[in-house]
Design a protein around this motif. Structure first.
Motif, PDB file in Angstrom:
ATOM      1  N   ALA A 195     -37.956  37.668  -7.769  1.00 48.14           N
ATOM      2  CA  ALA A 195     -37.705  36.270  -8.112  1.00 48.14           C
ATOM      3  C   ALA A 195     -38.118  35.333  -6.976  1.00 48.14           C
ATOM      4  O   ALA A 195     -38.711  34.277  -7.214  1.00 48.14           O
ATOM      5  CB  ALA A 195     -36.228  36.076  -8.446  1.00 48.14           C
TER       6      ALA A 195
ATOM      7  N   THR B  70     -41.034  32.332  -7.043  1.00 48.09           N
ATOM      8  CA  THR B  70     -40.761  30.934  -6.703  1.00 48.09           C
ATOM      9  C   THR B  70     -41.586  30.472  -5.514  1.00 48.09           C
ATOM     10  O   THR B  70     -42.228  29.414  -5.547  1.00 48.09           O
ATOM     11  CB  THR B  70     -39.268  30.740  -6.399  1.00 48.09           C
TER      12      THR B  70
ATOM     13  N   ARG C 198     -30.641  30.440  -9.839  1.00 43.42           N
ATOM     14  CA  ARG C 198     -31.665  31.058 -10.677  1.00 43.42           C
ATOM     15  C   ARG C 198     -30.962  32.047 -11.598  1.00 43.42           C
ATOM     16  O   ARG C 198     -30.485  33.098 -11.154  1.00 43.42           O
ATOM     17  CB  ARG C 198     -32.707  31.767  -9.816  1.00 43.42           C
TER      18      ARG C 198
ATOM     19  N   TYR D 269     -34.095  28.050 -13.852  1.00 46.11           N
ATOM     20  CA  TYR D 269     -34.915  28.329 -12.673  1.00 46.11           C
ATOM     21  C   TYR D 269     -34.759  27.169 -11.692  1.00 46.11           C
ATOM     22  O   TYR D 269     -34.598  26.010 -12.108  1.00 46.11           O
ATOM     23  CB  TYR D 269     -36.388  28.485 -13.060  1.00 46.11           C
ATOM     24  N   PRO D 270     -34.834  27.455 -10.396  1.00 43.76           N
ATOM     25  CA  PRO D 270     -34.630  26.393  -9.396  1.00 43.76           C
ATOM     26  C   PRO D 270     -35.866  25.525  -9.197  1.00 43.76           C
ATOM     27  O   PRO D 270     -36.337  25.333  -8.074  1.00 43.76           O
ATOM     28  CB  PRO D 270     -34.286  27.180  -8.125  1.00 43.76           C
ATOM     29  N   THR D 271     -36.420  25.003 -10.283  1.00 43.06           N
ATOM     30  CA  THR D 271     -37.566  24.103 -10.185  1.00 43.06           C
ATOM     31  C   THR D 271     -37.261  22.824 -10.948  1.00 43.06           C
ATOM     32  O   THR D 271     -36.615  22.853 -12.008  1.00 43.06           O
ATOM     33  CB  THR D 271     -38.847  24.741 -10.747  1.00 43.06           C
TER      34      THR D 271
ATOM     35  N   ALA E 137     -41.324  27.724 -17.156  1.00 43.56           N
ATOM     36  CA  ALA E 137     -41.502  28.668 -16.050  1.00 43.56           C
ATOM     37  C   ALA E 137     -42.770  29.502 -16.234  1.00 43.56           C
ATOM     38  O   ALA E 137     -43.510  29.748 -15.272  1.00 43.56           O
ATOM     39  CB  ALA E 137     -40.285  29.581 -15.943  1.00 43.56           C
TER      40      ALA E 137
ATOM     41  N   GLU F  25     -32.057  33.829 -14.856  1.00 46.66           N
ATOM     42  CA  GLU F  25     -33.146  34.054 -15.800  1.00 46.66           C
ATOM     43  C   GLU F  25     -32.646  34.349 -17.200  1.00 46.66           C
ATOM     44  O   GLU F  25     -33.319  34.023 -18.184  1.00 46.66           O
ATOM     45  CB  GLU F  25     -34.039  35.191 -15.296  1.00 46.66           C
TER      46      GLU F  25
END
Length: 647
Positions: free
Chosen positions: A338, A342, A605, A612-614, A588, A607
C-alpha cells in the motif's frame, strides 16, 4: 413469456460479447490495417520534417506540403478508427501537431509531437510490434544484399547503382542524425508497406521473420563502430538495462529517446549493440528490479529537462515493475504494498509539476528503499505455502464481497416482491459474468496481452459506472422505504408482469457487479500460481468460496425475517455504502493508471471500504455522499408534502 424472452436475449447477448472478445470485428480488422499505416506516416513525418523547415522558414516547399498532407491525413485516419475513451485526446494531439507544422515550429517540437501521437496511437490500438522469434542478423544481411543493396548500396550509404538513377535518392542508412529518429519498428513498417510516392516498394510478400531480420540489420548500420563499445555500457549501466527491458521496447526505442537519460554517445553505442544482438534483451531485469531501474532513469530524465519522459518512466516502474508482483507482495506485506502504491503515485505527480531536483531525488531514494525491501520479501517465494493460502483466501473474500452484497440484495428484494420468475435472470447474470470473466482473461492473456495501464483503466471506469448505477438504485430504494410507498409498489409489481426493461436492468446490474471483479481476481491468482504452491492456492480459493457462501446464506435468511419497510431501508443504506466504496476504488485505479494526479492527505487507508489517503479519491466519495444526502432529503421532503398537494 416475457421472462423467457428476456432470459434468452440475455444469453444471446452474453454469447455475442464472448464471441466478439475472441474474434475481431470488421471495424477491428479495418483498424488493424489503418493503424500501422497511420503510425508509419507519423514516424516518417517526425523524421523528415527537418528537411522541410529550418529556423522557422520553409526550406523545401515540396517537403513542407507533404508534411502538411501527412499530418492532415493522419488526423482523418484517427477520426475514422473505432472510437475509444482516448479518441478525443488523440484528435487533440493531432490538431496540436497540425498547428505546429502550420506555424513552422522547430523540428524538435514537431518530431516530439509526432512521436508522442504515434505512441499514444499504439497504446490505444495495440498491434503486433514484436517479432515472434529473435531476429537473425545473418538472415537480415543476406536479404539486404539480395533485395536492397542495388539501391541503398552494399554498405547502406544510399549509393547503389540503381539508386543513383532514382528520385528521390534512396535513404542513407548510415546517416546517424536520421537513424537516431528511427526505431526498428519504423523500419519494419517501411519494409512491409513501402513508402507512398517514392520508389520504395512494399516487401510484404517476404516472410515475417525475414522482414524483422532485415529491419534489425538495417537499423544497426549507422552504429557499427559504436556497437563495439556498447557491450561494456550495456553490462554496467543499470539505467540502460531498465529502459530497454524486453523485445517490445527494443523494437520501439529510438536513440533520440535515450539521449536525455544516457547521453548521445552511450545511447548510440547501446542501441547499436542491442540491435546487432537482440537476444540479449531476453535477459533484461523484470519485476521489482525493473521498477528500481526505471525510477533511477526517471530521475536522470527529469534532471535533464525531459519531464514527460520522466513521468512515463515512473508510470512504467509501477505498471510494469510493481503491479505484476502485487499479489505476492500483498500476501506477505500488504502495508508495504500500500505504501509503495501511494508513494509512487505522489512521485509521478511531483514529476508532472515544477519540483526541485533535490526533492525528486529524495522521493526516488525513499521509493528505491521500499522496492529493495519488497525484493527481499518476495525473493525465493518467501512466505511459503501458508502465505499463498491466506493470500488466495483474502483475495477471494475481498473481491467477491462487493458483488455478493449486490446479488443478495437483488435476490432478497425479488423474493420480498414474490417475483421468483425474475430470480432466474439474476442467477443467469452472475453465472454468465463468471464465464465471461474467464474467457476475457484467456483472450487477453493469449491473444491481446492487455497492459497494466489498460487493466487499471478498465477497472477504474467499470467501478465508477457501477457506482453510478448503485447510486440511482439506492436513492430509488430509499424513496420506497418511507411513507409506506413500498406497499403500493409491491402491490403493483405483484399484480403485473415483469417488463422486459426491468428484466434487462436486473440482468445488467447483476452482470456488471460480478464481471468487474472476476477479471482482476483471476489476474491475482495467475500471479500467485507462479509461486508453485498450487494446492495451497486452490485451498485458499475453496475456503474463500465457502466463506462467501455462508455469508450469502446468512444474509438471505436474515432478509426473509425483516419487516418489508425495514428491508427497504437497510437495502438502500447498503447499496449507498457500496456506491461510496466503488467511487473511491474507481478513482484510485485511474490514479494508478496515470489518468488522475495523486495528492496525499492525512487520512486512513481502508481498502475494504474504498478509502485511500488521496485528495482526489476522498473528494469523489464526498461528492457521492453529498448526492445521497440530497436525494434522501428530497425523498423525505416529498413524503411530508400533503397528499392533496402530491395528487
Amino acid at each position: 413469456m416475457i421472462m423467457r424472452r428476456v432470459t434468452c436475449l440475455a444469453l444471446r447477448l452474453t454469447s455475442l460479447i464472448l464471441v466478439c472478445a475472441a474474434m475481431p470485428s470488421a471495424a477491428q480488422t479495418a483498424d488493424a490495417t489503418s493503424v500501422p499505416q497511420t503510425w508509419q506516416m507519423l514516424d516518417y513525418l517526425a523524421t523528415d520534417y527537418a528537411g522541410a523547415v529550418k529556423d522557422g522558414a520553409v526550406s523545401s516547399p515540396s517537403e513542407y506540403a507533404e508534411m502538411r498532407e501527412f499530418a492532415a491525413t493522419a488526423r482523418a485516419r484517427i477520426g475514422a478508427l473505432s472510437p475509444t475513451t482516448v479518441t478525443p485526446d488523440l484528435l487533440a494531439q493531432a490538431d496540436a501537431l497540425i498547428a505546429s507544422i502550420d506555424s513552422k515550429a522547430a523540428p524538435l517540437d514537431v518530431g516530439g509531437k509526432a512521436h508522442a501521437l504515434a505512441d499514444s496511437l499504439l497504446n490505444a490500438y495495440p498491434i503486433p510490434t514484436v517479432p515472434e522469434h529473435t531476429p537473425d542478423l545473418a538472415t537480415g544481411a543476406s536479404v539486404y544484399q539480395s533485395r536492397c543493396a542495388s539501391c541503398h548500396g552494399a554498405t547502406g550509404h544510399g549509393d547503389g547503382p540503381a539508386g543513383l538513377q532514382l528520385e528521390p535518392r534512396p535513404v542513407d542508412f548510415t546517416d546517424q542524425a536520421r537513424a537516431d529518429q528511427r526505431s526498428v519498428l519504423s523500419l519494419y513498417q517501411v519494409v512491409t508497406q513501402g513508402v507512398t510516392g517514392t520508389p520504395m516498394a512494399s516487401y510484404a510478400h517476404l516472410p515475417v521473420n525475414e522482414r524483422w531480420a532485415l529491419a534489425y540489420y538495417v537499423g544497426s548500420l549507422a552504429y557499427e563502430k559504436q556497437a563495439v563499445r556498447g557491450a561494456k555500457n550495456w553490462s554496467q549501466d543499470t539505467k540502460a538495462s531498465t529502459l530497454i527491458a524486453g523485445p517490445g521496447e527494443l523494437t520501439r526505442v529510438r536513440v533520440a529517446q535515450l539521449v536525455p537519460t544516457l547521453g548521445t554517445d552511450p545511447a548510440r553505442e547501446i542501441v547499436g549493440y542491442l540491435r546487432a544482438h537482440p537476444d540479449l534483451v531476453e535477459k533484461s531485469p523484470q519485476g521489482l528490479s525493473l521498477a528500481r531501474g526505471r525510477i533511477a532513469a526517471s530521475v536522470a530524465a527529469y534532471k535533464s529537462g525531459a519531464k514527460s519522459e520522466a513521468t512515463q518512466l515512473a508510470l512504467s516502474a509501477y505498471l510494469d515493475g510493481v503491479e505484476p508482483v502485487e499479489p505476492q507482495l500483498n500476501a506477505r506485506d500488504s502495508a508495504l504494498r500500500a505504501k509503495l502504491e501511494t508513494d509512487m503515485g505522489v512521485y509521478r505527480s511531483a514529476l508532472s509539476s515544477t519540483t526541485q531536483s533535490d526533492t525528486i531525488e529524495r522521493q526516488a531514494a525513499d521509493i528505491d528503499a521500499l522496492l529493495a525491501r519488497a525484493q527481499q520479501i518476495t525473493a525465493n517465494g518467501a512466505g511459503g505455502a501458508m502465505a499463498t493460502f491466506l493470500g488466495a483466501y483474502t483475495i477471494f473474500v475481498r473481491e467477491g464481497m462487493e458483488a455478493l452484497l449486490v446479488i443478495v440484495a437483488l435476490l432478497a428484494f425479488l423474493r420480498k416482491a414474490n417475483r421468483n420468475d425474475a430470480v432466474r435472470v439474476v442467477h443467469a447474470a452472475w453465472i454468465l459474468a463468471l464465464v465471461a470473466g474467464f474467457i476475457t482473461w484467456a483472450v487477453a492473456t493469449y491473444a491481446v496481452s492487455i497492459s497494466g495501464a489498460s487493466r487499471e483503466v478498465t477497472e477504474g471506469l467499470s467501478s465508477l459506472f457501477a457506482a453510478a448505477l448503485l447510486l440511482s438504485v439506492g436513492l430509488w430504494m430509499h424513496q420506497k422505504s418511507i411513507g409506506g410507498r413500498w406497499q403500493a409498489y409491491l402491490k403493483e409489481k405483484m399484480a403485473g408482469a415483469l417488463t422486459q426493461r426491468s428484466a434487462w436492468f436486473l440482468f445488467g446490474l447483476a452482470f456488471i457487479s460480478v464481471y468487474r471483479e472476476v477479471f482482476e481476481t483471476i489476474l491475482f491468482y495467475a500471479a500467485l500460481w507462479s509461486d508453485g504452491d498450487g494446492l495451497w492456492l486452490l485451498g485458499g480459493i475453496a475456503a474463500g468460496a465457502a466463506t462467501l457462501g455462508f455469508i450469502a446464506w446468512v444474509l438471505l435468511r436474515t432478509s426473509r425475517r425483516l419487516p418489508i419497510g425495514t428491508f427497504f431501508s437497510a437495502s438502500s443504506a447498503l447499496i449507498a455504502v457500496l456506491a461510496i466504496v466503488l467511487s473511491g476504488k474507481g478513482i484510485a485505479a485511474l490514479q494508478e493508471a496515470g489518468w488522475i494526479a495523486v495528492t496525499v492527505v492525512s487520512a486512513p487507508r481502508i481498502e475494504l471500504f474504498g478509502v485511500y489517503p488521496t485528495l482526489q479519491s476522498l473528494l469523489a466519495q464526498l461528492a457521492v455522499v453529498g448526492l445521497l444526502a440530497a436525494g434522501f432529503w428530497i425523498n423525505i421532503s416529498r413524503n411530508q408534502t400533503p397528499v392533496e398537494a402530491r395528487s
